[in-house]
Scaffold this active site. Structure first.
Site, short mmCIF file in Angstrom:
data_model
loop_
_atom_site.label_atom_id
_atom_site.label_comp_id
_atom_site.label_asym_id
_atom_site.label_seq_id
_atom_site.Cartn_x
_atom_site.Cartn_y
_atom_site.Cartn_z
N ASP A 13 7.78 1.46 11.27
CA ASP A 13 7.33 1.62 12.66
C ASP A 13 8.48 1.86 13.62
O ASP A 13 8.46 1.39 14.76
CB ASP A 13 6.50 0.40 13.11
CG ASP A 13 5.41 0.07 12.11
OD1 ASP A 13 4.73 1.02 11.67
OD2 ASP A 13 5.26 -1.10 11.74
N LYS A 16 9.45 7.08 13.37
CA LYS A 16 9.86 8.18 12.49
C LYS A 16 8.98 9.40 12.68
O LYS A 16 9.45 10.52 12.59
CB LYS A 16 9.76 7.74 11.01
CG LYS A 16 10.71 6.61 10.65
CD LYS A 16 10.60 6.25 9.17
CE LYS A 16 9.28 5.62 8.78
NZ LYS A 16 9.04 4.29 9.36
N GLY A 40 1.77 4.97 8.55
CA GLY A 40 1.00 5.51 9.67
C GLY A 40 1.95 6.18 10.62
O GLY A 40 2.84 5.54 11.17
N HIS A 41 1.83 7.48 10.76
CA HIS A 41 2.68 8.20 11.71
C HIS A 41 1.80 8.71 12.84
O HIS A 41 0.80 9.38 12.59
CB HIS A 41 3.34 9.41 11.04
CG HIS A 41 4.45 9.03 10.11
ND1 HIS A 41 5.21 9.95 9.44
CD2 HIS A 41 4.95 7.83 9.77
CE1 HIS A 41 6.12 9.32 8.71
NE2 HIS A 41 5.97 8.03 8.90
N GLN A 223 7.64 3.76 5.81
CA GLN A 223 8.08 2.34 5.84
C GLN A 223 9.56 2.26 6.30
O GLN A 223 9.97 3.08 7.09
CB GLN A 223 7.86 1.64 4.51
CG GLN A 223 6.39 1.38 4.20
CD GLN A 223 5.71 2.50 3.46
OE1 GLN A 223 6.25 3.06 2.54
NE2 GLN A 223 4.50 2.84 3.86
P1 IMP Z 1 1.87 -2.58 1.24
O1 IMP Z 1 2.82 -1.44 1.37
O2 IMP Z 1 0.49 -2.29 1.76
O3 IMP Z 1 1.87 -3.15 -0.15
O4 IMP Z 1 2.41 -3.78 2.18
C1 IMP Z 1 3.63 -4.44 1.90
C2 IMP Z 1 4.38 -4.76 3.20
O5 IMP Z 1 4.84 -3.56 3.78
C3 IMP Z 1 3.53 -5.45 4.27
O6 IMP Z 1 4.36 -6.33 4.99
C4 IMP Z 1 3.09 -4.28 5.15
O7 IMP Z 1 2.78 -4.71 6.46
C5 IMP Z 1 4.36 -3.45 5.12
N1 IMP Z 1 4.11 -2.03 5.40
C6 IMP Z 1 3.61 -1.10 4.56
N2 IMP Z 1 3.59 0.10 5.15
C7 IMP Z 1 4.10 -0.06 6.37
C8 IMP Z 1 4.38 0.86 7.45
O8 IMP Z 1 4.16 2.06 7.38
N3 IMP Z 1 4.93 0.29 8.57
C9 IMP Z 1 5.22 -1.03 8.65
N4 IMP Z 1 5.00 -1.90 7.67
C10 IMP Z 1 4.45 -1.41 6.54
#
Ligand code: IMP
Length: 430
Positions: A13, A16, A40-41, A223
């Site tokens: 977040d 990007k 999520g972009h 991420q």
């Molecule tokens: P997962 O990727 O759904 O397995 O989540 C694992 C961790 O990564 C959690 O803390 C999510 O909130 C975090 N996470 C996954 N994708 C994003 C993203 O695009 N932005 C921020 N945090 C993310």
């Protein structure tokens, strides 16, 4: 500047999407290399806000070929809905190219993600519950299904049957959840296959041939560095490698071909999900509230309120190292206009020891006490600034201080959500 990798330097977040949206118009290919629809972009296109989860941001530009690389995991149902949403904005997805080696997220992956989080209770990771972790788990244990499996009906059924012998036991016996039949999954997924077929290709040779031909390729990380499975705050991480090395593994392009690695850092910091966060502000903290309110800090994918904190220089210094960053982009600088004074965490203290990067041991990071420097604010609207010298002196000093702390130049600065609200200092355009 033929090959550029963009990565998040914090916990995701970082903004990007906006920087990718701005820069990708100069590139021939924009490639996602890891993750799935956990990302999520938010991209603003012709006044419309588009939320992309899986399709690379470059899809907006007719000259760009968006690629979903082999390192990604794909939920076909979500991807098809996203293709529809993008096309309904009048943007063509015709050039979208999906790696035949990318793994598929299956319905049982989503079920198991939720069930495992519920089982963990207070120790939950706070995942997006999109099935990302279970899909990567199956990739590693070699029980996964890949997009290419969709195009051979008997192989697809065979592999689903092999997976279900294990998954149904876990769903039923461990979690007491409904199970699946091979027919049920084959019917659903083989119907997706027909629609996805024109998009699927062998993307590693495609990208290498493009680089050989002098074309420009942009690797769009999702991420962030501290969510990296190897280099992040394990176990509170995602299940892929969002750091720069992941761009090579996740696309089949070798490291010597990468020209620049651009790290995106927000002018403050946020995190969603659980895990350590040294500069985190309490939920009733007025500064934290300002970050949420002014910066609209709610998750694009899950809508969760993000956890806010002041800029953490040790985190970014760590990201400079593990990604080999050549440049930084600072985003949301305009949000800091709301503050009289601006804090920067310059180091941590734990048990009498000072750390200027992320400590190697998790306990030190969990208990790290931030050491802050306080800088004067500028309290002026900077959203119309387009040149570094348009910024008030206090904002220029803030950026110079971040450069000194990180040891790499700040080449781009975002001063608002629109693409053009960006100061470009040292970045080659076409
Ligand atoms: P997962 O990727 O759904 O397995 O989540 C694992 C961790 O990564 C959690 O803390 C999510 O909130 C975090 N996470 C996954 N994708 C994003 C993203 O695009 N932005 C921020 N945090 C993310």
């Amino acid at each position: 500047m033929a090959a550029v990798v963009l990565v998040g330097t914090q916990w995701g977040d970082e903004g990007k999407g906006k920087i990718t949206d701005l820069l990708s118009q100069d590139f021939d290919y924009v490639v996602r290399f890891q993750g799935g629809n956990n990302a999520g972009h938010t991209v603003i296109h012709d006044g419309h806000t588009l939320k992309l989860h899986l399709i690379p941001s470059g899809v907006m530009y007719e000259s760009v070929t968006p690629v979903i690389g082999n390192g990604c995991v794909i939920d076909p149902k979500v991807l098809l809905a996203e293709i529809d949403a993008v096309q309904s904005e009048g943007i063509s997805c015709e050039r979208l190219t999906i790696s035949s080696n990318a793994h598929l997220i299956m319905p049982y992956h989503r079920d198991l993600d939720g069930a495992s989080e519920r089982r963990l209770g207070a120790q939950e990771i706070g995942t997006t519950r999109r099935g990302i972790g279970p899909a990567y788990q199956d990739k590693a244990t070699r029980l996964g299904l890949r997009t290419q499996d969709l195009f051979d009906r008997s192989i697809f059924r065979e592999k689903v049957a092999a997976a279900l012998t294990e998954k149904n036991d876990i769903l039923d016996k461990i979690y007491g959840l409904p199970t699946y039949t091979v027919d049920q999954l084959a019917d659903e997924y083989l119907a997706y296959a027909e629609i996805l077929n024109p998009y699927v290709a062998d993307t590693a040779p495609l990208l290498n041939d493009a680089l050989d031909a002098g074309q420009w390729v942009f690797f769009e990380g999702a991420q962030g560095t501290l969510l990296d499975l190897d280099h992040g705050t394990y176990p509170f991480v995602t299940s892929s490698n969002p750091t720069a090395g992941g761009a090579c593994v996740g696309t089949g392009v070798g490291p010597a071909r990468i020209d620049r690695v651009l790290g995106i850092a927000k002018a403050y910091i946020t995190r969603v999900g659980s895990g350590p966060f040294p500069t985190e502000l309490d939920t009733d903290d007025a500064d934290g509230d300002t970050f949420i309110r002014v910066g609209h800090e709610y998750g694009t994918t899950t809508g969760r309120r993000r956890r806010p904190g002041w800029y953490d220089a040790p985190v970014v210094r760590y990201a400079v190292q593990v990604n080999g960053l050549t440049d930084l982009a600072i985003t949301k600088l305009d949000v800091l206009s709301a503050f009289d004074e601006i804090k920067v965490c310059v180091a941590y203290e734990h048990l009498g020891q000072t750390y200027t990067s992320v400590p190697g041991h998790q306990s030190a990071f969990h208990h790290a006490r931030p050491i802050y420097e306080t800088l004067p604010g500028w309290k002026t609207d900077i959203s119309a600034c387009r040149d570094f010298n348009d910024l008030p002196p206090a904002a220029r000093d803030y950026i110079a201080y971040l450069e000194e702390l990180a040891g790499v130049p700040v080449s781009l600065i975002a001063v608002g959500p629109q693409r053009e609200q960006t100061i470009i200092r040292n970045w080659e355009r076409r």
